[in-house]
Design a protein around this motif. Structure first.
Motif, PDB file in Angstrom:
ATOM      1  N   VAL A 155      55.686  21.651 129.575  1.00 37.91           N
ATOM      2  CA  VAL A 155      55.334  21.819 130.982  1.00 37.91           C
ATOM      3  C   VAL A 155      55.968  20.716 131.823  1.00 37.91           C
ATOM      4  N   LEU A 156      56.606  21.102 132.937  1.00 35.38           N
ATOM      5  CA  LEU A 156      57.295  20.178 133.848  1.00 35.38           C
ATOM      6  C   LEU A 156      58.380  19.381 133.141  1.00 35.38           C
ATOM      7  N   GLU A 157      58.929  19.919 132.066  1.00 37.90           N
ATOM      8  CA  GLU A 157      59.927  19.264 131.231  1.00 37.90           C
ATOM      9  C   GLU A 157      59.360  18.044 130.509  1.00 37.90           C
ATOM     10  N   LEU A 158      58.489  17.259 131.177  1.00 38.39           N
ATOM     11  CA  LEU A 158      57.879  16.095 130.528  1.00 38.39           C
ATOM     12  C   LEU A 158      56.887  16.516 129.465  1.00 38.39           C
ATOM     13  N   GLY A 159      56.080  17.515 129.787  1.00 42.03           N
ATOM     14  CA  GLY A 159      55.052  17.985 128.869  1.00 42.03           C
ATOM     15  C   GLY A 159      53.872  17.031 128.769  1.00 42.03           C
ATOM     16  N   SER A 160      52.792  17.520 128.207  1.00 41.62           N
ATOM     17  CA  SER A 160      51.648  16.674 127.905  1.00 41.62           C
ATOM     18  C   SER A 160      52.043  15.692 126.810  1.00 41.62           C
ATOM     19  N   ASP A 161      51.426  14.499 126.826  1.00 41.79           N
ATOM     20  CA  ASP A 161      51.750  13.506 125.794  1.00 41.79           C
ATOM     21  C   ASP A 161      51.335  13.984 124.414  1.00 41.79           C
ATOM     22  N   GLY A 162      50.333  14.834 124.362  1.00 38.03           N
ATOM     23  CA  GLY A 162      49.878  15.321 123.078  1.00 38.03           C
ATOM     24  C   GLY A 162      49.054  16.579 123.223  1.00 38.03           C
ATOM     25  N   VAL A 163      48.765  17.187 122.092  1.00 30.13           N
ATOM     26  CA  VAL A 163      47.975  18.417 122.051  1.00 30.13           C
ATOM     27  C   VAL A 163      46.874  18.252 121.017  1.00 30.13           C
ATOM     28  N   LEU A 164      45.680  18.731 121.360  1.00 29.80           N
ATOM     29  CA  LEU A 164      44.572  18.845 120.410  1.00 29.80           C
ATOM     30  C   LEU A 164      44.352  20.320 120.123  1.00 29.80           C
ATOM     31  N   MET A 165      44.360  20.686 118.849  1.00 29.20           N
ATOM     32  CA  MET A 165      44.175  22.088 118.466  1.00 29.20           C
ATOM     33  C   MET A 165      43.234  22.173 117.276  1.00 29.20           C
ATOM     34  N   ALA A 166      42.346  23.132 117.309  1.00 28.24           N
ATOM     35  CA  ALA A 166      41.469  23.403 116.172  1.00 28.24           C
ATOM     36  C   ALA A 166      42.172  24.418 115.265  1.00 28.24           C
ATOM     37  N   PRO A 167      42.592  24.028 114.060  1.00 27.63           N
ATOM     38  CA  PRO A 167      43.307  24.959 113.182  1.00 27.63           C
ATOM     39  C   PRO A 167      42.429  26.153 112.803  1.00 27.63           C
ATOM     40  N   ALA A 168      43.017  27.333 112.884  1.00 25.69           N
ATOM     41  CA  ALA A 168      42.287  28.533 112.482  1.00 25.69           C
ATOM     42  C   ALA A 168      42.424  28.784 110.991  1.00 25.69           C
ATOM     43  N   ARG A 169      43.450  28.194 110.381  1.00 28.18           N
ATOM     44  CA  ARG A 169      43.722  28.427 108.964  1.00 28.18           C
ATOM     45  C   ARG A 169      44.602  27.302 108.441  1.00 28.18           C
TER      46      ARG A 169
END
Length: 367
Positions: A155-169
């Protein structure tokens, strides 16, 4: 480097396997609600505690970062004064203008900001990224899956510094880490000397039209062999009889290799809408760009043979037409039909052989 965090609060019975996979994949952080879930994690993983909807425990255990919801836990700055041994971050759920303003303030002032957007549009995230662009803290954005994580990172080329995701598998943590490292390393280009050119008759060539603008000193690397490629310039420079097409590279015959993502090569013939190719400038700086269309048409072809400083060679077969160009030292634009022995072009000479596009150490002779 983008940060990849996984949320194990709702993983269930697969928690142990997911954590083991995350450690093996070198996930940057693991977020849990219970300090006990962080106790046995190795030092390679940042241990993040977020007891959402619950009171903070008296003992943070091995946690290094504590995410707090100010409405439930208090202000991060005040908590940091009482607990200087850990770092604190702010959780913000963005659902309206007021909470968007709160997220912008957090991005500018907090060490860590965990952002969860309730609407599917990425416009609010763009606003927060812009607001926090000069700040030292890190924005970690919640993603529902790997596909959304890839979007958030860009996003905006810069992007978020990181991502938090709950793994489904099992497998999701590895995929998240891969998406965080989706960029491509810069390359060491060399000057190649033209040794011969030849008109080789008719054949099919590919124009690679991308969904981005190329710079004037930028194009894609193309070659008949995986160990030698020449930098083909985009159509950003004026030509007689036609307008510039700064999204296009007239790249070469369809059998040719180009660099894609994940250190893999692709044949020009297999590129299609949505494929990724590596754009390279004259300094070897790289970025991944998305293919919007590939035009394959029958045209006269010209073969260009070159040799590098160490004796390694590269060949490129291009459309046999004056307006098809390659780049030389300093960004000089060279018309392919005017190349002659002794001329210098820019290229790349990787050392690995290839199997189905992946680099591999094995014997392979290409002629």
């Amino acid at each position: 480097m983008k940060l990849s965090w996984i949320d194990i609060r709702s993983v269930g019975s697969a928690k142990e396997a997911v954590v083991e996979e995350a450690i093996h994949a070198r996930i940057d952080g693991i977020l849990a609600a219970d300090p006990a879930d962080l106790a046995t994690l190795p030092p390679t993983v940042k241990k993040v505690l977020f007891p959402q909807g619950k009171t903070l425990p008296e003992d943070f255990g091995a946690a290094e970062v504590i995410i707090v919801d100010p409405s439930k836990h208090g202000e991060p700055a005040e908590l940091a004064l009482r607990h200087p041994e850990v770092e604190f971050g702010r959780y913000v759920e963005i659902s309206d203008a007021e909470t968007l303003d709160e997220a912008c303030r957090a991005g500018r002032t907090e060490k860590w900001s965990l952002l969860e957007f309730r609407d599917p549009t990425k416009i609010p995230l763009e606003i927060v990224i812009a607001a926090a662009a000069r700040a030292d803290g890190s924005l970690i954005t919640v993603a529902k899956d790997v596909e959304e994580a890839e979007i958030i990172f860009g996003v905006l080329e810069l992007g978020s510094d990181g991502v938090l995701m709950a793994p489904a598998r099992v497998g999701d943590a590895t995929a998240l880490k891969t998406s965080a490292e989706a960029g491509v390393p810069d390359l060491e280009l060399v000057e190649l000397e033209v040794t011969a050119t030849a008109h080789v008759g008719m054949g099919d060539r590919a124009c690679v039209d991308t969904a981005t603008y190329f710079g004037k000193d930028e194009g894609i690397l193309v070659g008949s062999h995986s160990k030698g490629m020449i930098l083909c310039v985009s159509e950003t420079h004026p030509l007689p009889y036609m307008p510039t097409r700064p999204f296009r590279v007239n790249a070469g015959a369809i059998h040719s290799y180009t660099l894609g993502q994940g250190e893999r090569t692709n044949y020009l013939s297999e590129l299609k809408a949505g494929s990724k190719v590596t754009a390279v400038d004259i300094h070897g700086k790289t970025r991944l760009v998305t293919v919007g269309r590939v035009k394959i048409e029958s045209r006269p072809l010209i073969s260009i043979d070159t040799v590098g400083p160490d004796g390694r060679t590269a060949n490129l077969i291009l459309q046999d037409d004056w307006h098809v160009r390659v780049l030389g030292p300093g960004g000089t634009v060279l018309n392919s039909t005017e190349l002659k022995p002794g001329d210098k072009v820019l290229g790349y000479l990787p050392i690995e052989d290839r199997h189905v596009g992946y680099p591999i150490n094995e014997f392979c002779l290409e002629k």
